[in-house]
Scaffold this active site. Sequence first.
Site, short mmCIF file in Angstrom:
data_model
loop_
_atom_site.label_atom_id
_atom_site.label_comp_id
_atom_site.label_asym_id
_atom_site.label_seq_id
_atom_site.Cartn_x
_atom_site.Cartn_y
_atom_site.Cartn_z
N SER A 162 0.86 -1.20 0.00
CA SER A 162 0.00 0.00 0.00
C SER A 162 0.89 1.24 0.00
O SER A 162 2.02 1.20 0.51
CB SER A 162 -0.87 0.02 1.26
OG SER A 162 -1.51 1.28 1.41
N TYR A 174 -1.60 -0.90 10.78
CA TYR A 174 -1.65 -1.29 9.36
C TYR A 174 -0.39 -0.86 8.61
O TYR A 174 0.21 -1.66 7.88
CB TYR A 174 -2.88 -0.63 8.74
CG TYR A 174 -3.12 -0.88 7.27
CD1 TYR A 174 -3.68 -2.09 6.84
CD2 TYR A 174 -2.84 0.09 6.31
CE1 TYR A 174 -3.94 -2.31 5.50
CE2 TYR A 174 -3.10 -0.13 4.97
CZ TYR A 174 -3.65 -1.33 4.57
OH TYR A 174 -3.92 -1.55 3.23
N1 LIG Z 1 -8.84 -0.67 -0.52
C1 LIG Z 1 -7.78 0.10 -0.43
O1 LIG Z 1 -7.87 1.35 -0.43
C2 LIG Z 1 -6.40 -0.49 -0.35
C3 LIG Z 1 -5.31 0.37 -0.53
C4 LIG Z 1 -4.03 -0.15 -0.46
C5 LIG Z 1 -3.84 -1.49 -0.23
N2 LIG Z 1 -4.93 -2.32 -0.05
C6 LIG Z 1 -4.65 -3.74 0.18
O2 LIG Z 1 -5.24 -4.48 -0.85
C7 LIG Z 1 -5.56 -5.79 -0.37
C8 LIG Z 1 -7.02 -6.08 -0.70
O3 LIG Z 1 -7.80 -5.14 0.04
P1 LIG Z 1 -9.27 -4.72 -0.37
O4 LIG Z 1 -9.34 -3.27 -0.23
O5 LIG Z 1 -9.66 -5.39 -1.63
O6 LIG Z 1 -10.04 -5.31 0.90
P2 LIG Z 1 -11.20 -6.37 1.09
O7 LIG Z 1 -12.25 -6.19 0.06
O8 LIG Z 1 -11.55 -6.30 2.53
O9 LIG Z 1 -10.46 -7.76 0.78
C9 LIG Z 1 -9.62 -8.39 1.68
C10 LIG Z 1 -9.51 -9.84 1.25
O10 LIG Z 1 -8.60 -10.52 2.11
C11 LIG Z 1 -9.22 -11.72 2.57
N3 LIG Z 1 -8.66 -12.05 3.86
C12 LIG Z 1 -8.63 -11.31 5.00
N4 LIG Z 1 -8.03 -12.00 5.99
C13 LIG Z 1 -7.67 -13.20 5.47
C14 LIG Z 1 -7.02 -14.35 5.99
N5 LIG Z 1 -6.60 -14.40 7.26
N6 LIG Z 1 -6.81 -15.41 5.18
C15 LIG Z 1 -7.21 -15.36 3.89
N7 LIG Z 1 -7.83 -14.31 3.33
C16 LIG Z 1 -8.06 -13.25 4.12
C17 LIG Z 1 -10.71 -11.38 2.61
O11 LIG Z 1 -11.54 -12.50 2.53
P3 LIG Z 1 -12.13 -13.33 3.78
O12 LIG Z 1 -12.64 -12.34 4.77
O13 LIG Z 1 -13.19 -14.18 3.14
O14 LIG Z 1 -11.00 -14.14 4.29
C18 LIG Z 1 -10.83 -10.59 1.32
O15 LIG Z 1 -10.91 -11.47 0.23
C19 LIG Z 1 -5.26 -5.77 1.13
O16 LIG Z 1 -3.98 -6.32 1.35
C20 LIG Z 1 -5.24 -4.28 1.47
O17 LIG Z 1 -4.45 -4.00 2.59
C21 LIG Z 1 -6.19 -1.84 -0.11
#
Ligand SMILES: NC(=O)c1ccc[n+]([C@@H]2O[C@H](COP(=O)([O-])OP(=O)(O)OC[C@H]3O[C@@H](n4cnc5c(N)ncnc54)[C@H](OP(=O)(O)O)[C@@H]3O)[C@@H](O)[C@H]2O)c1
Length: 251
Positions: free
Chosen positions: A136, A149
């Site tokens: 990120s 985080y």
């Molecule tokens: N959205 C943003 O603005 C943003 C910005 C920068 C980086 N990111 C990063 O991008 C990635 C995806 O984020 P997102 O925004 O798409 O969030 P999200 O929609 O909440 O997706 C998170 C995913 O991770 C899975 N997950 C969480 N804990 C887990 C575990 N212990 N084992 C296996 N799977 C797990 C969740 O599924 P389950 O709950 O079904 O396990 C879900 O599929 C993350 O690493 C986040 O930090 C996001």
Amino acid sequence: MADPIVWKTAWITGASTGIGREIALQLAARGVKVAVSARSAEKLAALGPGLMAVPLDVTDASACQAAVDKIEAQLGPIDLAVLGAGTYTPVAIDRLDPGQFSRMMDTNYMGVVNCIAALAPRMMARGQGHLSWIASVAGYVGLPKAAAYGPTKAALINLGECLYPEIKLKGVRVSVINPGFVETPLTAQNDFEMPFLMKADEAARRSIDGLASGRFEIAYPRRFVAILKTLRALPYPLFFRIIARSVLKAG
Ligand SMILES: NC(=O)c1ccc[n+]([C@@H]2O[C@H](COP(=O)([O-])OP(=O)(O)OC[C@H]3O[C@@H](n4cnc5c(N)ncnc54)[C@H](OP(=O)(O)O)[C@@H]3O)[C@@H](O)[C@H]2O)c1
């Protein structure tokens, strides 16, 4: 758009929602055989019969190994991994909870390490493959509320820098994806205006294009990335003054 059909088989973690889900669907739509992982089996199954659902908790190292074994037995060698499983909760400065910090480190950082440990030896033995993970822009600089985080994401960027040169000698690529704010369930909890907020399908497109180009760092949106990289280069007194005024609305 660069052609992503450089990969035959991809494994996406964090694929049940958000950015990972979009990356999985877009790769599958372009002919890549895709295996998807997250904890929620139902959400993975709902992605459709064309994707191989492999439910797993990335904090469990042996489950990650078993997932890689299963995917490769069924789909063939994984030549792209996009490790996106992650979680975020804001830190309340007056209620610091060490458990919150270790849970986030376990999922966001050790979750990626567990998957790499399961897959990298196979890729290196084959002399090819592409390992990537979603860090990120929050890993560039420390930001208010992100005390649990941000360090996990800084660690993931540093991990990529550590592994890239050595693993490249074995024929395996490493890429780190650094998104800004993306509209997903993870950011839905944010109670502030998110600058340069992007849709998840656009974030997925940019991630795939960046991966196809083979770049080490894939960071978007460009203006937000440039602002944060500039902030990172400032002397600390100026950096903290800007954070206080722009984020905390103080000073
Ligand atoms: N959205 C943003 O603005 C943003 C910005 C920068 C980086 N990111 C990063 O991008 C990635 C995806 O984020 P997102 O925004 O798409 O969030 P999200 O929609 O909440 O997706 C998170 C995913 O991770 C899975 N997950 C969480 N804990 C887990 C575990 N212990 N084992 C296996 N799977 C797990 C969740 O599924 P389950 O709950 O079904 O396990 C879900 O599929 C993350 O690493 C986040 O930090 C996001």
